[in-house]
Motif scaffolding. Structure first.
Motif, short mmCIF file in Angstrom:
data_model
loop_
_atom_site.label_atom_id
_atom_site.label_comp_id
_atom_site.label_asym_id
_atom_site.label_seq_id
_atom_site.Cartn_x
_atom_site.Cartn_y
_atom_site.Cartn_z
N LEU A 52 49.40 -33.61 -4.22
CA LEU A 52 50.59 -33.52 -5.05
C LEU A 52 50.95 -32.04 -5.18
O LEU A 52 50.14 -31.23 -5.59
N VAL A 53 52.17 -31.72 -4.76
CA VAL A 53 52.61 -30.33 -4.81
C VAL A 53 53.76 -30.23 -5.83
O VAL A 53 54.71 -31.01 -5.80
N VAL A 54 53.62 -29.28 -6.71
CA VAL A 54 54.69 -29.02 -7.69
C VAL A 54 55.36 -27.73 -7.26
O VAL A 54 54.72 -26.69 -7.10
N SER A 63 70.23 -23.60 -11.23
CA SER A 63 68.98 -23.43 -11.99
C SER A 63 67.83 -24.02 -11.17
O SER A 63 68.03 -24.79 -10.24
N THR A 64 66.62 -23.62 -11.56
CA THR A 64 65.43 -24.19 -10.90
C THR A 64 64.65 -25.02 -11.90
O THR A 64 64.54 -24.66 -13.07
N THR A 65 64.15 -26.13 -11.40
CA THR A 65 63.33 -27.01 -12.23
C THR A 65 62.11 -27.41 -11.42
O THR A 65 62.13 -27.40 -10.18
N PRO A 66 61.02 -27.74 -12.13
CA PRO A 66 59.85 -28.20 -11.37
C PRO A 66 60.14 -29.56 -10.73
O PRO A 66 60.77 -30.41 -11.33
N CYS A 67 59.72 -29.69 -9.49
CA CYS A 67 59.82 -30.99 -8.82
C CYS A 67 58.51 -31.24 -8.08
O CYS A 67 57.79 -30.32 -7.75
N ARG A 68 58.27 -32.48 -7.85
CA ARG A 68 57.00 -32.87 -7.22
C ARG A 68 57.26 -33.54 -5.88
O ARG A 68 58.23 -34.25 -5.72
N ARG A 69 56.31 -33.31 -4.99
CA ARG A 69 56.37 -34.01 -3.71
C ARG A 69 54.94 -34.23 -3.23
O ARG A 69 54.00 -33.52 -3.63
N ILE A 70 54.77 -35.19 -2.35
CA ILE A 70 53.45 -35.48 -1.77
C ILE A 70 53.38 -34.78 -0.41
O ILE A 70 54.26 -34.97 0.43
#
Length: 144
Positions: A52-54, A63-70
């Protein structure tokens, strides 16, 4: 029983030379025996892993926001495996056993020889005079 010291296990193509060496060291009554055993060894296997990469992702408004990807990747993993190994081992032939020097020179007689009889060759007792039977267990009857 344990094998005789002479380049054992035999390598393919080396059997004749090695059996001659075994006979020189252990006597003529040496036979080859195929022995199977299990052996553990380490191998490398590829394993797929997921992480899991944030990250910071840009939104539409800049703007930038945290997002997640596998994130998928492969790694090398050491694995302990078992395989069957076949070796040729030199032992005394059937009917023979080792003497005190480790040579296959002692004949064996099933049940032994009785009345001080002596085992002369595998399964063959040599008896003292006056006895008879397969193992010389009976006294001979007097003629008459």
């Amino acid at each position: 029983s344990s094998g005789i010291n002479a380049e054992w296990p035999l390598r393919p193509g080396n059997e004749i030379r090695s059996i001659k060496k075994a006979k020189r060291s252990a006597g003529d009554n040496v036979c080859l025996q195929e022995v199977k055993r299990s052996e553990e060894y380490e191998d490398i296997e590829k394993r797929s892993i997921k992480t899991l990469v944030v990250e910071r992702c840009a939104g539409e408004d800049g703007s930038t926001t945290p997002c997640r990807r596998i994130k998928r990747s492969e790694i090398d993993v050491p694995v302990l495996k078992t395989r069957e190994v076949v070796e040729m081992v030199a032992n005394c032939c059937a009917g023979w056993s080792k003497d005190s020097n480790g040579k296959c020179l002692v004949p064996e007689c099933d049940g032994g020889c009785v009345n001080d009889g002596e085992c002369k060759s595998p399964g063959e007792c040599l008896c003292k005079e006056g006895f008879e039977g397969a193992r010389y267990q009976r006294k001979k009857r007097a003629a008459g």
